[in-house]
Design a protein around this motif. Structure first.
Motif, short mmCIF file in Angstrom:
data_model
loop_
_atom_site.label_atom_id
_atom_site.label_comp_id
_atom_site.label_asym_id
_atom_site.label_seq_id
_atom_site.Cartn_x
_atom_site.Cartn_y
_atom_site.Cartn_z
N LEU A 227 -1.24 6.22 -7.76
CA LEU A 227 -1.15 5.17 -8.77
C LEU A 227 -2.37 4.28 -8.68
N ALA A 228 -2.34 3.32 -7.79
CA ALA A 228 -3.49 2.46 -7.51
C ALA A 228 -3.48 2.20 -6.00
N PRO A 229 -4.43 2.76 -5.25
CA PRO A 229 -4.42 2.62 -3.79
C PRO A 229 -4.23 1.17 -3.36
N THR A 230 -3.24 0.94 -2.50
CA THR A 230 -2.87 -0.41 -2.11
C THR A 230 -2.58 -0.45 -0.62
N ARG A 231 -3.19 -1.39 0.09
CA ARG A 231 -2.90 -1.54 1.53
C ARG A 231 -1.66 -2.40 1.70
N LEU A 232 -0.68 -1.82 2.42
CA LEU A 232 0.62 -2.45 2.58
C LEU A 232 0.98 -2.60 4.06
N ALA A 244 7.38 10.05 0.32
CA ALA A 244 7.18 10.70 -0.98
C ALA A 244 5.75 11.24 -1.11
N GLU A 245 4.79 10.48 -0.64
CA GLU A 245 3.41 10.94 -0.73
C GLU A 245 3.16 12.15 0.17
N CYS A 246 3.78 12.16 1.33
CA CYS A 246 3.59 13.27 2.27
C CYS A 246 4.14 14.59 1.71
N ARG A 247 5.17 14.50 0.88
CA ARG A 247 5.73 15.74 0.31
C ARG A 247 5.17 16.03 -1.08
N GLY A 248 4.16 15.27 -1.49
CA GLY A 248 3.47 15.57 -2.73
C GLY A 248 4.16 15.11 -3.99
N ALA A 249 4.84 13.98 -3.94
CA ALA A 249 5.54 13.46 -5.11
C ALA A 249 4.57 13.22 -6.27
N SER A 250 5.07 13.40 -7.48
CA SER A 250 4.25 13.22 -8.68
C SER A 250 4.01 11.74 -8.94
N PRO A 251 3.00 11.42 -9.75
CA PRO A 251 2.78 10.02 -10.13
C PRO A 251 4.01 9.40 -10.80
N GLU A 253 7.17 10.10 -10.20
CA GLU A 253 8.15 9.76 -9.16
C GLU A 253 7.70 8.53 -8.38
N MET A 254 6.39 8.42 -8.13
CA MET A 254 5.89 7.27 -7.40
C MET A 254 6.11 5.98 -8.21
N LYS A 255 5.94 6.06 -9.53
CA LYS A 255 6.20 4.89 -10.38
C LYS A 255 7.66 4.48 -10.31
N GLU A 256 8.54 5.48 -10.25
CA GLU A 256 9.97 5.20 -10.16
C GLU A 256 10.31 4.53 -8.84
N ILE A 257 9.70 4.99 -7.75
CA ILE A 257 9.94 4.38 -6.44
C ILE A 257 9.43 2.95 -6.42
N LEU A 258 8.24 2.75 -7.00
CA LEU A 258 7.64 1.41 -7.03
C LEU A 258 8.49 0.45 -7.85
N GLY A 259 8.94 0.89 -9.01
CA GLY A 259 9.73 0.01 -9.86
C GLY A 259 8.94 -1.19 -10.34
N LYS A 260 9.63 -2.27 -10.59
CA LYS A 260 8.98 -3.50 -11.05
C LYS A 260 9.34 -4.68 -10.13
N GLY A 261 8.40 -5.57 -9.99
CA GLY A 261 8.64 -6.80 -9.24
C GLY A 261 8.66 -6.64 -7.73
N ARG A 262 8.13 -5.54 -7.20
CA ARG A 262 8.15 -5.33 -5.75
C ARG A 262 7.30 -6.35 -5.01
N ALA A 263 6.10 -6.62 -5.53
CA ALA A 263 5.21 -7.56 -4.85
C ALA A 263 5.80 -8.97 -4.85
#
Length: 317
Positions: A227-232, A244-251, A253-263
């Protein structure tokens, strides 16, 4: 400490506070400016009305120069830029996009423009776009990062050889020693995010600040690369992302995991388990929450002591 950066911004020290989401409101920005650096209001987490309110409060709280940081991918950019002009802001740091579109507009209104980059190639494009200075940020930095994953120690001399503009180093800088190192490599000043993110004046949640003090070495990692490389900081949310990234999740799926308002949930509301905790590697070296005045005084003292050690030939090879 007069140089091209202090002259450009009319500040005492060549120290800039990064314009971070959920951390850098008017209180932090004006505290940094009043202490002799350059404070930045971070527009990335603000609606236009909130952004304008912070600018107005900053103008009432300091007679020193301050600026704003604007991610150029912001969805209401026209409103943000009009507020900047209306409120008479004279220093704008842009990031997350090309400076070509908005730099001419800002320059027409006598505004100093600085753009954040992660490579020498983009630094050259900034120079061609007419910006006044460049922030070169290595991937040690917290939050959104460059895909190149270039370290600050490698990036700064590379950018210095590429452009003639005043250069501000960022990423992994949180002390006077690291500030001196960056300037030896070719920087004219430094931008610090993490060090100020956990200051007393930061608008980040106290839970977030205290948790960062406990991270230690290796407590952060670059994630969300599709998505956008981010240090966490590592927490339950990071573990979900990493798995998810280690098993090769699609962008998607990554957007779904991220959701909204996480930060906001993590940094502003203090949800340490499921929030997105953006912070840099330098957090491993920070041991206490301090006021901005204490931080800048300490950095200035460390810088002068380190410089004196070099000048006395203590370091011999």
């Amino acid at each position: 400490m007069t140089n091209r950066i202090t002259s450009l911004f009319n500040i005492k020290y060549p120290i800039i506070q990064g314009g971070m989401v959920w951390c850098s409101g008017w209180k932090l920005a004006t505290a940094v400016s009043n202490a002799g650096g350059l404070g930045l209001i971070g527009a990335g987490s603000m609606h236009p009305d909130t952004f304008q309110e912070h600018i107005q409060k900053a103008k009432a709280a300091t007679n020193k120069p301050f600026g704003v940081n604007v991610p150029l991918l912001y969805p209401e950019m026209d409103k943000i830029m009009n507020i900047i002009v209306k409120e008479g802001v004279k220093i704008v740091f842009t990031s997350a996009g090309s400076p070509k579109k908005w730099t001419p507009f800002l320059k027409e209104h006598d505004i100093t423009v600085v753009h954040v980059v992660s490579s020498a190639l983009f630094a050259k494009k900034c120079e061609e776009a007419g910006v006044d200075a460049v922030v070169a940020e290595g991937f040690e930095a917290g939050g959104h990062n460059g895909r190149e994953e270039t370290t600050t120690m490698t990036l700064i001399p590379s950018v210095r050889k590429t452009i003639q503009l005043p250069l501000i180093a960022a990423g992994g800088i949180g002390s006077g020693e690291s500030m001196l190192s960056a300037m030896i490599l070719g920087a004219d000043g430094v931008q610090m995010g993490t060090r100020f993110a956990i200051s007393e004046e930061s608008s980040a949640h106290e839970n977030f600040k205290k948790s960062i003090l406990k991270l230690g070495e290796g407590g952060t990692k670059l994630a969300l690369k599709k998505l956008a490389p981010t240090r966490l900081a590592k927490n339950n949310f990071f573990n979900q992302v990493n798995e998810a990234e280690c098993r090769g999740a699609s962008p998607e799926e990554m957007k779904e995991i991220l959701g909204k308002g996480r930060a906001k949930s993590g940094m502003f509301e203090g949800n340490l388990d499921e929030g997105e905790l953006e912070i840099g590697q330098i957090s491993a070296l920070i041991t206490k929450i301090q006021t901005v005045s204490e931080i800048i005084s300490q950095i200035e003292q460390e810088y002068q002591e380190s410089l004196a050690q070099l000048q006395s030939n203590k370091y011999k090879f």
